[in-house]
Design a protein around this motif. Structure first.
Motif, PDB file in Angstrom:
ATOM      1  N   PRO A  72       0.797  -1.244   0.000  1.00 20.03           N
ATOM      2  CA  PRO A  72       0.000   0.000   0.000  1.00 20.03           C
ATOM      3  C   PRO A  72       0.824   1.286   0.000  1.00 20.03           C
ATOM      4  N   GLU A  73       2.026   1.257   0.535  1.00 17.54           N
ATOM      5  CA  GLU A  73       2.854   2.460   0.629  1.00 17.54           C
ATOM      6  C   GLU A  73       4.051   2.400  -0.321  1.00 17.54           C
ATOM      7  N   PHE A  74       3.912   1.722  -1.446  1.00 17.80           N
ATOM      8  CA  PHE A  74       5.056   1.461  -2.324  1.00 17.80           C
ATOM      9  C   PHE A  74       5.632   2.737  -2.939  1.00 17.80           C
ATOM     10  N   LYS A  75       6.908   2.654  -3.238  1.00 19.91           N
ATOM     11  CA  LYS A  75       7.591   3.630  -4.084  1.00 19.91           C
ATOM     12  C   LYS A  75       7.936   2.937  -5.393  1.00 19.91           C
ATOM     13  N   VAL A  76       7.983   3.697  -6.471  1.00 16.06           N
ATOM     14  CA  VAL A  76       8.254   3.110  -7.786  1.00 16.06           C
ATOM     15  C   VAL A  76       9.559   2.329  -7.767  1.00 16.06           C
ATOM     16  N   GLU A  77      10.576   2.891  -7.124  1.00 20.75           N
ATOM     17  CA  GLU A  77      11.892   2.247  -7.087  1.00 20.75           C
ATOM     18  C   GLU A  77      11.858   0.898  -6.380  1.00 20.75           C
ATOM     19  N   PRO A 124      16.742   3.169 -13.645  1.00 23.78           N
ATOM     20  CA  PRO A 124      17.692   4.207 -13.243  1.00 23.78           C
ATOM     21  C   PRO A 124      17.151   5.206 -12.228  1.00 23.78           C
ATOM     22  N   GLY A 125      15.885   5.049 -11.865  1.00 23.80           N
ATOM     23  CA  GLY A 125      15.260   5.995 -10.947  1.00 23.80           C
ATOM     24  C   GLY A 125      14.226   6.846 -11.665  1.00 23.80           C
ATOM     25  N   THR A 126      13.217   7.264 -10.917  1.00 22.14           N
ATOM     26  CA  THR A 126      12.088   7.973 -11.518  1.00 22.14           C
ATOM     27  C   THR A 126      12.492   9.335 -12.083  1.00 22.14           C
ATOM     28  N   ASP A 127      13.321  10.071 -11.358  1.00 23.20           N
ATOM     29  CA  ASP A 127      13.719  11.401 -11.846  1.00 23.20           C
ATOM     30  C   ASP A 127      14.483  11.302 -13.161  1.00 23.20           C
ATOM     31  N   ILE A 128      15.386  10.328 -13.259  1.00 22.67           N
ATOM     32  CA  ILE A 128      16.128  10.153 -14.505  1.00 22.67           C
ATOM     33  C   ILE A 128      15.186   9.781 -15.635  1.00 22.67           C
ATOM     34  N   CYS A 129      14.251   8.877 -15.360  1.00 21.64           N
ATOM     35  CA  CYS A 129      13.290   8.479 -16.400  1.00 21.64           C
ATOM     36  C   CYS A 129      12.438   9.655 -16.852  1.00 21.64           C
ATOM     37  N   ARG A 130      12.042  10.494 -15.926  1.00 23.71           N
ATOM     38  CA  ARG A 130      11.194  11.642 -16.275  1.00 23.71           C
ATOM     39  C   ARG A 130      11.899  12.594 -17.232  1.00 23.71           C
ATOM     40  N   ASN A 131      13.211  12.718 -17.086  1.00 22.63           N
ATOM     41  CA  ASN A 131      13.944  13.744 -17.822  1.00 22.63           C
ATOM     42  C   ASN A 131      14.807  13.214 -18.950  1.00 22.63           C
ATOM     43  N   THR A 132      14.721  11.919 -19.233  1.00 23.65           N
ATOM     44  CA  THR A 132      15.515  11.327 -20.307  1.00 23.65           C
ATOM     45  C   THR A 132      14.667  11.164 -21.562  1.00 23.65           C
ATOM     46  N   GLU A 133      15.202  11.629 -22.675  1.00 24.63           N
ATOM     47  CA  GLU A 133      14.454  11.520 -23.925  1.00 24.63           C
ATOM     48  C   GLU A 133      14.605  10.133 -24.538  1.00 24.63           C
ATOM     49  N   PHE A 134      13.494   9.604 -25.016  1.00 29.26           N
ATOM     50  CA  PHE A 134      13.525   8.374 -25.802  1.00 29.26           C
ATOM     51  C   PHE A 134      12.959   8.685 -27.183  1.00 29.26           C
ATOM     52  N   SER A 135      13.356   7.882 -28.166  1.00 34.09           N
ATOM     53  CA  SER A 135      12.918   8.178 -29.526  1.00 34.09           C
ATOM     54  C   SER A 135      12.884   6.919 -30.375  1.00 34.09           C
ATOM     55  N   LEU A 136      12.226   7.034 -31.508  1.00 38.14           N
ATOM     56  CA  LEU A 136      12.160   5.961 -32.496  1.00 38.14           C
ATOM     57  C   LEU A 136      12.659   6.494 -33.824  1.00 38.14           C
ATOM     58  N   VAL A 137      13.608   5.777 -34.412  1.00 40.43           N
ATOM     59  CA  VAL A 137      14.126   6.110 -35.738  1.00 40.43           C
ATOM     60  C   VAL A 137      13.598   5.070 -36.721  1.00 40.43           C
TER      61      VAL A 137
END
Length: 208
Positions: A72-77, A124-137
């Protein structure tokens, strides 16, 4: 080989993607699932897709690998052990017809090889995921770009929603939604999935 159990997917989780699809922004996560037989890795081999069911659209997404049942009190990490990039392939004409008839999307979303996933790497952690760009070529052209910070519902909300409604445990995947730029797939297209400027997987389509 990472053990895969359930595959949950989130629809319309980016405002601009909802707009390009002509849909309203959802007030709660829009969740659907894919069978495990739709799961396929980007191992360098061609990936077969159906050639006789109308247009197939690509939708690039961050994929969460659930490593532990949430409390019930989980963190994403505490819950997510690994992530990957994936493509939610969609039979768009089939989906449109199903929507018009008020029917489930399974035939449009759950066909074989409809859930393409790169190799997983440590979360890698939620903050890194939030601010890292992903893309499709696609064929040397960048067709989709996104960041988790632009999601309507964040990782915590998605995990909570899936767990409360369906249950989550080790081996479950969550496709977290696609940014704008989805488009048509042709036979022989080469796709490269990029995270933070680094290639995470590639494959060529084989429409049969």
């Amino acid at each position: 080989m990472t053990h895969i159990r359930n595959i949950y997917c989130i629809g319309l989780n980016y405002v601009k993607h909802a707009a390009e699809m002509g849909n309203r922004v959802p007030e709660e996560p829009l969740i659907f699932s894919k069978p495990t037989h739709s799961f396929v890795k980007t191992d360098g081999n061609p990936i077969e897709l159906p050639a006789d069911k109308g247009e197939i659209h690509f939708e690039t997404e961050i994929v969460l690998y659930i490593d532990k049942k949430p409390d019930p009190e989980f963190k994403v990490e505490d819950v997510v052990g690994k992530i990957a990039l994936g493509i939610d392939f969609t039979l768009r004409e089939v989906q449109t017809k199903l929507k018009q008839n008020g029917q489930p999307w399974l035939r449009a979303k759950g066909f074989k090889n409809a859930a393409v996933v790169t190799d997983f790497w440590d979360y890698p952690g939620t903050d890194i995921c939030r601010n890292t760009e992903f893309s499709l070529v696609k064929n040397n052209e960048t067709v989709q770009q996104g960041k988790a910070e632009n999601m309507i519902f964040d990782f915590h909300e998605l995990i909570k929603e899936c767990d409360e409604n369906f249950g989550l445990d080790q081996g479950d995947l969550i496709f977290t939604g696609t940014p704008e730029g989805v488009g048509k797939t042709e036979d022989g297209d080469e796709f490269i999935l990029i995270w933070d400027g680094k290639e995470k997987g590639r494959f060529v389509t084989n429409l049969k």
